[in-house]
Design a protein around this motif. Structure first.
Motif, PDB file in Angstrom:
ATOM      1  N   PRO A 235      24.634  27.512 -18.696  1.00 63.51           N
ATOM      2  CA  PRO A 235      24.852  28.263 -20.435  1.00 63.51           C
ATOM      3  C   PRO A 235      23.845  28.120 -21.236  1.00 63.51           C
ATOM      4  O   PRO A 235      23.849  28.447 -22.344  1.00 63.51           O
ATOM      5  CB  PRO A 235      25.492  26.822 -20.320  1.00 63.51           C
ATOM      6  CG  PRO A 235      25.510  25.776 -19.681  1.00 63.51           C
ATOM      7  CD  PRO A 235      24.954  26.699 -18.465  1.00 63.51           C
ATOM      8  N   SER A 236      22.210  27.467 -20.854  1.00 65.12           N
ATOM      9  CA  SER A 236      21.607  27.631 -21.951  1.00 65.12           C
ATOM     10  C   SER A 236      20.349  27.666 -20.985  1.00 65.12           C
ATOM     11  O   SER A 236      20.088  27.478 -20.519  1.00 65.12           O
ATOM     12  CB  SER A 236      20.954  26.386 -21.891  1.00 65.12           C
ATOM     13  OG  SER A 236      19.763  26.240 -22.755  1.00 65.12           O
ATOM     14  N   PRO A 237      19.052  28.983 -21.271  1.00 62.11           N
ATOM     15  CA  PRO A 237      18.038  28.925 -20.680  1.00 62.11           C
ATOM     16  C   PRO A 237      16.764  28.038 -20.898  1.00 62.11           C
ATOM     17  O   PRO A 237      16.201  27.980 -19.653  1.00 62.11           O
ATOM     18  CB  PRO A 237      17.348  29.835 -21.167  1.00 62.11           C
ATOM     19  CG  PRO A 237      17.186  29.939 -23.264  1.00 62.11           C
ATOM     20  CD  PRO A 237      19.159  29.206 -22.930  1.00 62.11           C
ATOM     21  N   ASN A 238      17.128  26.923 -21.008  1.00 58.77           N
ATOM     22  CA  ASN A 238      16.132  25.810 -21.008  1.00 58.77           C
ATOM     23  C   ASN A 238      17.107  24.292 -20.872  1.00 58.77           C
ATOM     24  O   ASN A 238      17.226  23.622 -22.187  1.00 58.77           O
ATOM     25  CB  ASN A 238      15.678  25.480 -22.956  1.00 58.77           C
ATOM     26  CG  ASN A 238      14.874  26.405 -23.394  1.00 58.77           C
ATOM     27  OD1 ASN A 238      14.248  27.671 -22.155  1.00 58.77           O
ATOM     28  ND2 ASN A 238      14.793  26.763 -24.331  1.00 58.77           N
ATOM     29  N   VAL A 250      12.723  16.555 -15.516  1.00 63.48           N
ATOM     30  CA  VAL A 250      13.860  16.199 -16.274  1.00 63.48           C
ATOM     31  C   VAL A 250      15.198  16.990 -16.958  1.00 63.48           C
ATOM     32  O   VAL A 250      15.148  18.463 -17.416  1.00 63.48           O
ATOM     33  CB  VAL A 250      13.486  15.379 -17.168  1.00 63.48           C
ATOM     34  CG1 VAL A 250      12.565  14.327 -16.582  1.00 63.48           C
ATOM     35  CG2 VAL A 250      12.922  15.818 -18.442  1.00 63.48           C
ATOM     36  N   THR A 251      16.531  16.914 -16.940  1.00 64.81           N
ATOM     37  CA  THR A 251      17.439  17.449 -17.740  1.00 64.81           C
ATOM     38  C   THR A 251      17.389  17.338 -19.563  1.00 64.81           C
ATOM     39  O   THR A 251      16.918  16.606 -19.990  1.00 64.81           O
ATOM     40  CB  THR A 251      18.743  17.194 -17.195  1.00 64.81           C
ATOM     41  OG1 THR A 251      19.235  15.463 -17.580  1.00 64.81           O
ATOM     42  CG2 THR A 251      18.860  16.968 -16.053  1.00 64.81           C
ATOM     43  N   VAL A 252      17.877  18.563 -19.661  1.00 67.57           N
ATOM     44  CA  VAL A 252      18.059  18.444 -21.133  1.00 67.57           C
ATOM     45  C   VAL A 252      19.209  19.055 -22.049  1.00 67.57           C
ATOM     46  O   VAL A 252      19.440  18.586 -22.820  1.00 67.57           O
ATOM     47  CB  VAL A 252      16.801  19.866 -21.549  1.00 67.57           C
ATOM     48  CG1 VAL A 252      16.962  20.061 -23.085  1.00 67.57           C
ATOM     49  CG2 VAL A 252      15.503  19.483 -21.622  1.00 67.57           C
ATOM     50  N   ILE A 253      20.054  19.653 -20.869  1.00 66.05           N
ATOM     51  CA  ILE A 253      21.509  19.552 -21.455  1.00 66.05           C
ATOM     52  C   ILE A 253      21.713  18.755 -21.345  1.00 66.05           C
ATOM     53  O   ILE A 253      22.014  17.943 -20.560  1.00 66.05           O
ATOM     54  CB  ILE A 253      22.119  20.916 -20.041  1.00 66.05           C
ATOM     55  CG1 ILE A 253      23.022  21.548 -20.271  1.00 66.05           C
ATOM     56  CG2 ILE A 253      21.993  19.806 -18.969  1.00 66.05           C
ATOM     57  CD1 ILE A 253      24.078  22.543 -19.395  1.00 66.05           C
TER      58      ILE A 253
END
Length: 655
Positions: A235-238, A250-253
């Protein structure tokens, strides 16, 4: 920085490490190196350098005097060699050879020659460096590779025409300066990692590490990491971030979006690039892929697909009656998906069990104890489903969707008659008259809601002694009962009967009749053994010990009375005396000639009334010589005279 200083006679290089902001120094390189005022105009042009440490200052002041000289060499200081360190950049291009520095001899003579030795000159790798015998110019003959050899240590000396050492040896250090000629290389081309769904932002997933063979003290080997692509980008490119210096991913979402059940895929692939030169545009790059799997946690409770299930089962049968279906959005390969079923209510008799089908997670409801239609037609069960793994704390507990009702309807079938009791025990005297009543069978039909008749028949009667009335179920003798028959075991005779109703289709049931037979004195006793031997000249007139046997049992068997037959004159030659309740001894009153004699005996049992039997014992009078017995009859056999009569007595008692 490397600063190169020149005079009319000497040139040298100094290394300067910049440790702070560059500040212009009031001191010139001329003053730092302590050079005189008679030097050339070039040396008078002072080089301005930033402040240097005390160690660097000392190294700079003594750089023209490398290497340190011994005491003997110091006494010849006017003839000392000046050998400056030399610096060469790797990967230089032709033409070669190329002069990289000069060795100075303060008082070189025409007949003196420079000589270069060591690894890189006359030892492997040979011929990398050469020195001009007259001028002292040092040259490199080919391109160098710092990653193979980062420095060379050679020795320089001067010799005369005879090869005698004049000056030196002095150490020459050649340092190879790094160029950025190596790309970063990841230890693996593909990395795998995993992160639990719903993990907080900033959760470390994995680490990517690359290696650069260039000089680690320079920017040539300082790496920076970056994610250049993510597939898929929903759901997000990053969704992930990589630490540019350490390589930690690491996770950003957000945790809410990191939901395995709503993501377009559970596996994401990242393309990672590592760039040297601290990530500058001119840096070299290396790439690798990172595959990240979003793992499952039990954040979805299993739900029944229907609130009510119907099952039909015939009475008296067992097995699976219905499959209970559930939905669970968690990973089927984990305990967060696998279901466990339990019966909450409705099974007080424990007639049901539920097992989980490992292929489709369905609950298989089985009957393990047969049901009875006449007892109940409908059973209502409340079933609950749970996962092997517990739900995560932030998920609501199971609701109505995790329970279901099962209606089990019992179908009536025509059941066979049931004998009571089974087996039926009775006691009867053997030899009772034919047609005597033995027993009355009792079989009932469990189908109480139907009116059915029952008929009886003999199913198994090993001796053929019995008959049964098909309507009343009375059993009578059709032959004499014999306790001594081989079909009787432990005084018991067993027969099996069958009862059949008139249902559609007819049903049958079986029952056993066990007759305990009492003994009747219907078997006369007999004497054993039937043959005895004695020597014609025996001093002991004991012939044999005989016993009685009877197929009847107490009290219709022993004690036995054994006596001589009624023929006249027997008591003149023979005598029978009682030994115990079952055995008697035969005595010979006088010697007899070799021959075979038939001795008539009468044996009587203790039955009421008693039975007697006239029998004969054949007595063989034999000639005994040299421990051998020679008897008259052809059927007699040879026996040893040493066998004592006591043994015969004991054997007879055992029989």
């Amino acid at each position: 920085m490397f600063v190169h200083g020149l005079t009319a006679d000497v040139d040298d290089t100094a290394q300067v490490d910049v440790t702070g902001l560059p500040v212009r120094s009031p001191h010139s390189l001329q003053e730092i190196l302590g050079l005189g005022q008679t030097q050339s105009y070039r040396s008078k042009r002072s080089l301005l350098v930033p402040p240097i440490t005390e160690e660097q200052s000392y190294r700079s002041k003594r750089s023209l005097l490398v290497p340190p000289i011994t005491e003997e060499q110091s006494s010849r200081s006017k003839r000392s060699l000046l050998v400056p360190p030399m610096i060469i950049t790797e990967n230089q291009r032709a033409p070669f050879p190329r002069i990289v520095g000069r060795v100075i001899s303060a008082e070189k003579r025409v007949n003196h020659m420079f000589h270069l030795t060591g690894p890189g000159a006359d030892r492997d790798p040979r011929g990398v460096f050469t020195i001009d015998m007259d001028s002292g110019d040092v040259s490199v003959t080919r391109s160098l590779d710092r990653e193979a050899i980062d420095s060379y240590q050679l020795e320089v000396s001067t010799i005369d025409l005879s090869g005698n050492l004049v000056e030196g040896p002095a150490t020459l250090v050649v340092t190879v300066i790094d160029q950025n000629d190596n790309r970063p290389i990841f230890k693996e081309t593909s990395y795998t990692g995993q992160v639990l769904e719903g993990s907080p932002t900033g959760t470390t997933v994995m680490m990517m590490t690359a290696f650069d063979a260039d000089d680690s003290s320079t920017d040539n080997a300082v790496l920076r990491y970056n994610i250049i692509s993510q597939s898929p980008d929903k759901p997000s490119p990053n969704m992930f971030y990589i630490d540019p210096e350490r390589g930690d991913i690491v996770t950003v979402i957000s945790p809410l979006l990191l939901d395995r059940e709503t993501l377009p895929t559970t596996t994401y692939e990242l393309e990672i690039v590592a760039k040297d030169m601290a990530g500058s545009e001119v840096g070299l790059t290396g790439t690798a892929t990172a595959t990240i799997t979003i793992t499952d946690k039990n954040d979805h409770a299993p739900e029944f697909t229907h609130p009510l299930f119907e099952a039909y089962v015939e009475e008296g049968s067992t097995g699976v009656v219905v499959n209970l279906t559930v939905d669970d959005r968690d990973d089927p390969a984990t305990g967060a998906w696998r279901a466990i079923y339990s019966i909450l209510s409705g099974d007080s008799s424990q007639s049901f069990q539920i097992h989980t089908n490992p292929d489709d997670n369905e609950g298989m409801l089985s009957v393990v104890r047969p049901l009875n239609f006449e007892a109940t037609e409908l059973l209502t069960l409340l079933i609950r489903v749970q996962n092997e793994d517990p739900l995560v704390p932030d998920v609501q507990d199971y609701g109505l969707s995790s329970t279901a009702t099962v209606h089990v309807r019992v179908l009536d079938i025509n059941e066979g008659p049931v004998f009571s009791p089974d087996p039926l025990p009775v006691t009867r005297m053997e030899n009772i008259p034919v047609g005597s009543l033995v027993a009355s069978l009792n079989a009932t039909d469990p189908d109480i809601r139907q009116i059915q008749s029952i008929r009886y028949a003999v199913l198994r009667d090993p001796a053929g002694w019995l008959s049964v009335n098909p309507v009343r179920g009375t059993v009578n003798t059709s032959a004499s009962l014999d306790r001594e028959s081989p079909y009787v075991h432990n005084n018991k005779y067993t027969a099996v009967f069958i009862a059949t109703d008139n249902g559609s289709p007819p049903a049958t049931g079986t029952g056993s009749l066990v007759i305990h037979l009492q003994d009747y004195n219907d078997n006369a006793p007999y004497v054993f053994p039937s043959v005895a031997r004695v020597c014609e000249d025996a001093q002991d007139m004991n012939v044999a010990v005989v016993g009685g046997r009877d197929r009847d049992i107490h009290p219709n068997a022993g004690p036995f009375k054994i006596e001589l037959g009624k023929q006249p004159g027997l008591d003149k030659t023979w005598k029978v005396t009682r030994v115990n309740s079952t055995h008697s001894q035969i005595l010979l009153l006088h010697s007899l000639k070799k021959d075979n004699y038939q001795l008539p005996l009468l044996i009587t049992d203790s039955g009421v009334p008693p039975l007697s039997n006239n029998t004969e014992v054949k007595v063989q009078v034999c000639v005994c010589k040299k421990n051998k017995m020679h008897c008259s009859s052809a059927w007699s056999h040879r026996a040893s005279l040493l066998v004592p009569l006591v043994t015969v007595l004991l054997l007879s008692l055992c029989l």
